[in-house]
Design a protein around this motif. Structure first.
Motif, PDB file in Angstrom:
ATOM      1  N   ALA A 271      27.876  44.288  52.887  1.00 57.83           N
ATOM      2  CA  ALA A 271      27.470  44.279  51.472  1.00 57.83           C
ATOM      3  C   ALA A 271      26.430  45.363  51.220  1.00 57.83           C
ATOM      4  O   ALA A 271      26.507  46.098  50.213  1.00 57.83           O
ATOM      5  N   GLY A 272      25.473  45.484  52.135  1.00 63.09           N
ATOM      6  CA  GLY A 272      24.439  46.515  51.976  1.00 63.09           C
ATOM      7  C   GLY A 272      25.038  47.914  52.004  1.00 63.09           C
ATOM      8  O   GLY A 272      24.664  48.784  51.202  1.00 63.09           O
ATOM      9  N   VAL A 273      25.985  48.132  52.902  1.00 63.62           N
ATOM     10  CA  VAL A 273      26.636  49.441  53.021  1.00 63.62           C
ATOM     11  C   VAL A 273      27.420  49.770  51.750  1.00 63.62           C
ATOM     12  O   VAL A 273      27.359  50.900  51.239  1.00 63.62           O
ATOM     13  N   ILE A 274      28.147  48.766  51.236  1.00 65.20           N
ATOM     14  CA  ILE A 274      28.947  48.991  50.022  1.00 65.20           C
ATOM     15  C   ILE A 274      28.038  49.312  48.830  1.00 65.20           C
ATOM     16  O   ILE A 274      28.302  50.233  48.054  1.00 65.20           O
ATOM     17  N   ILE A 275      26.942  48.586  48.731  1.00 64.71           N
ATOM     18  CA  ILE A 275      26.004  48.846  47.628  1.00 64.71           C
ATOM     19  C   ILE A 275      25.397  50.248  47.783  1.00 64.71           C
ATOM     20  O   ILE A 275      25.336  51.018  46.821  1.00 64.71           O
ATOM     21  N   TYR A 276      24.985  50.592  48.999  1.00 63.51           N
ATOM     22  CA  TYR A 276      24.340  51.894  49.214  1.00 63.51           C
ATOM     23  C   TYR A 276      25.298  53.054  48.918  1.00 63.51           C
ATOM     24  O   TYR A 276      24.979  53.945  48.127  1.00 63.51           O
ATOM     25  N   PHE A 277      26.477  53.006  49.586  1.00 59.99           N
ATOM     26  CA  PHE A 277      27.391  54.150  49.445  1.00 59.99           C
ATOM     27  C   PHE A 277      28.155  54.115  48.115  1.00 59.99           C
ATOM     28  O   PHE A 277      28.570  55.145  47.619  1.00 59.99           O
ATOM     29  N   GLY A 278      28.338  52.932  47.541  1.00 65.32           N
ATOM     30  CA  GLY A 278      29.081  52.842  46.289  1.00 65.32           C
ATOM     31  C   GLY A 278      28.241  53.133  45.072  1.00 65.32           C
ATOM     32  O   GLY A 278      28.712  53.743  44.112  1.00 65.32           O
ATOM     33  N   MET A 279      26.975  52.732  45.095  1.00 65.44           N
ATOM     34  CA  MET A 279      26.166  52.855  43.883  1.00 65.44           C
ATOM     35  C   MET A 279      25.042  53.881  44.031  1.00 65.44           C
ATOM     36  O   MET A 279      24.770  54.648  43.099  1.00 65.44           O
ATOM     37  N   LEU A 280      24.403  53.913  45.171  1.00 63.75           N
ATOM     38  CA  LEU A 280      23.231  54.784  45.305  1.00 63.75           C
ATOM     39  C   LEU A 280      23.606  56.179  45.781  1.00 63.75           C
ATOM     40  O   LEU A 280      23.128  57.182  45.254  1.00 63.75           O
ATOM     41  N   SER A 281      24.496  56.246  46.778  1.00 59.37           N
ATOM     42  CA  SER A 281      24.835  57.540  47.349  1.00 59.37           C
ATOM     43  C   SER A 281      26.130  58.113  46.760  1.00 59.37           C
ATOM     44  O   SER A 281      26.328  59.318  46.740  1.00 59.37           O
ATOM     45  N   ALA A 282      26.984  57.212  46.238  1.00 55.28           N
ATOM     46  CA  ALA A 282      28.267  57.606  45.632  1.00 55.28           C
ATOM     47  C   ALA A 282      29.101  58.479  46.562  1.00 55.28           C
ATOM     48  O   ALA A 282      29.648  59.507  46.173  1.00 55.28           O
ATOM     49  N   ARG A 283      29.189  58.057  47.841  1.00 57.51           N
ATOM     50  CA  ARG A 283      30.032  58.762  48.821  1.00 57.51           C
ATOM     51  C   ARG A 283      30.927  57.727  49.496  1.00 57.51           C
ATOM     52  O   ARG A 283      30.673  56.535  49.423  1.00 57.51           O
ATOM     53  N   ASP A 284      31.970  58.249  50.176  1.00 60.20           N
ATOM     54  CA  ASP A 284      32.784  57.347  50.988  1.00 60.20           C
ATOM     55  C   ASP A 284      31.933  56.832  52.147  1.00 60.20           C
ATOM     56  O   ASP A 284      31.064  57.542  52.657  1.00 60.20           O
ATOM     57  N   VAL A 285      32.236  55.606  52.570  1.00 61.43           N
ATOM     58  CA  VAL A 285      31.495  55.046  53.710  1.00 61.43           C
ATOM     59  C   VAL A 285      31.963  55.735  54.985  1.00 61.43           C
ATOM     60  O   VAL A 285      33.160  55.720  55.297  1.00 61.43           O
ATOM     61  N   PRO A 286      31.053  56.382  55.730  1.00 58.58           N
ATOM     62  CA  PRO A 286      31.466  57.023  56.988  1.00 58.58           C
ATOM     63  C   PRO A 286      31.986  55.987  57.987  1.00 58.58           C
ATOM     64  O   PRO A 286      31.465  54.872  58.050  1.00 58.58           O
ATOM     65  N   VAL A 287      33.015  56.367  58.733  1.00 55.53           N
ATOM     66  CA  VAL A 287      33.594  55.455  59.732  1.00 55.53           C
ATOM     67  C   VAL A 287      32.542  55.040  60.751  1.00 55.53           C
ATOM     68  O   VAL A 287      32.514  53.893  61.216  1.00 55.53           O
ATOM     69  N   MET A 288      31.646  55.970  61.071  1.00 57.30           N
ATOM     70  CA  MET A 288      30.603  55.683  62.062  1.00 57.30           C
ATOM     71  C   MET A 288      29.731  54.490  61.635  1.00 57.30           C
ATOM     72  O   MET A 288      29.309  53.681  62.464  1.00 57.30           O
ATOM     73  N   VAL A 289      29.476  54.386  60.339  1.00 58.90           N
ATOM     74  CA  VAL A 289      28.664  53.277  59.827  1.00 58.90           C
ATOM     75  C   VAL A 289      29.400  51.953  60.006  1.00 58.90           C
ATOM     76  O   VAL A 289      28.810  50.938  60.410  1.00 58.90           O
ATOM     77  N   LEU A 290      30.713  51.965  59.738  1.00 54.57           N
ATOM     78  CA  LEU A 290      31.504  50.742  59.924  1.00 54.57           C
ATOM     79  C   LEU A 290      31.558  50.345  61.401  1.00 54.57           C
ATOM     80  O   LEU A 290      31.504  49.162  61.749  1.00 54.57           O
ATOM     81  N   GLU A 291      31.677  51.365  62.266  1.00 55.19           N
ATOM     82  CA  GLU A 291      31.658  51.080  63.715  1.00 55.19           C
ATOM     83  C   GLU A 291      30.324  50.460  64.113  1.00 55.19           C
ATOM     84  O   GLU A 291      30.275  49.517  64.906  1.00 55.19           O
ATOM     85  N   ALA A 292      29.244  51.008  63.560  1.00 53.33           N
ATOM     86  CA  ALA A 292      27.919  50.467  63.874  1.00 53.33           C
ATOM     87  C   ALA A 292      27.807  49.012  63.419  1.00 53.33           C
ATOM     88  O   ALA A 292      27.198  48.179  64.107  1.00 53.33           O
ATOM     89  N   LEU A 293      28.430  48.680  62.281  1.00 49.35           N
ATOM     90  CA  LEU A 293      28.410  47.291  61.799  1.00 49.35           C
ATOM     91  C   LEU A 293      29.145  46.362  62.756  1.00 49.35           C
ATOM     92  O   LEU A 293      28.699  45.242  63.030  1.00 49.35           O
ATOM     93  N   LEU A 294      30.297  46.853  63.258  1.00 49.19           N
ATOM     94  CA  LEU A 294      31.049  46.040  64.221  1.00 49.19           C
ATOM     95  C   LEU A 294      30.233  45.808  65.492  1.00 49.19           C
ATOM     96  O   LEU A 294      30.200  44.701  66.041  1.00 49.19           O
TER      97      LEU A 294
END
Lengths: 72, 131
Positions: B89-112
């Motif tokens: 949720a934090g990643v989606i809010i950050y990249f979707g609203m604040l940074s307005a970029r696609d979520v890097p795959v590396m960030v999703l890997e870090a979440l896993l």
């Protein structure tokens, strides 16, 4: 209200090791240790299996605070 | 034959079968032996480490988690799920609203990886405190 137990005394009275009791009721030795130290509350099913394995009435094995009825 | 003896004999046969399967699947013979030995070592250690209870009468599925281990696994799984979802949720809010970029795959890997770390650390902690 916390649950107390007399499992260790009942086990020792029948000269059973923790491992032997664990094998009888189908759990790990660590689970018997956790129950004896009152760090894990067994399910009703496991409590009944322990009572049967130790040939002891369940209310002499487990009781709640201030509800020692069968022990006193 | 005692229950544990039957368990070890059946695990020896199963370990040999696992090693043979590795060879038939294309591994060299010594890899098959290693796979068989490692498999038997697992079956030998499993009851001693307290991670499984042995039910010899269950045959192939003789190793079972008892209710305490199941409750520990459930708590660890729940913690990992909650932390992963909050992180997502934090990643989606950050990249979707604040940074307005696609979520890097590396960030999703870090979440896993974070979820896995929470799972194993909860599992380790509860095993230590509930024994």
């Amino acid at each position: 209200m916390s649950l107390h137990n007399n499992l260790k005394d009942a086990r020792l009275a029948r000269a059973l090791t923790q491992e032997a009791l664990a094998a009888r009721v189908g759990v790990t030795r660590q689970t018997i240790i956790a129950i004896e130290k009152a760090k894990f509350v067994p399910s009703v099913r496991l409590a009944l299996e322990l009572a049967r394995a130790l040939e002891t009435p369940i209310d002499r094995l487990f009781w709640l605070d201030g509800k020692k009825g069968a022990r006193s | 034959m005692t229950g544990m003896r039957a368990y070890y004999l059946s695990r020896a046969v199963l370990s040999a079968a696992i090693g043979a399967f590795a060879v038939f699947a294309g591994s060299v013979w010594w890899i098959g032996i290693i796979v068989g030995v490692v498999s038997f070592a697992f079956f030998w250690l499993a009851p001693r480490l307290g991670r499984y209870a042995v039910h010899p009468e269950e045959g192939v599925t003789a190793l079972r988690r008892d209710e305490r281990l199941q409750s520990i696994n459930a708590a660890a799984g729940l913690n990992a799920f909650v932390v992963s979802m909050l992180g997502l949720a934090g990643v989606i809010i950050y990249f979707g609203m604040l940074s307005a970029r696609d979520v890097p795959v590396m960030v999703l890997e870090a979440l896993l990886i974070l979820g896995a770390l929470v799972y194993y650390s909860t599992d380790f902690w509860l095993r230590r405190t509930q024994a």
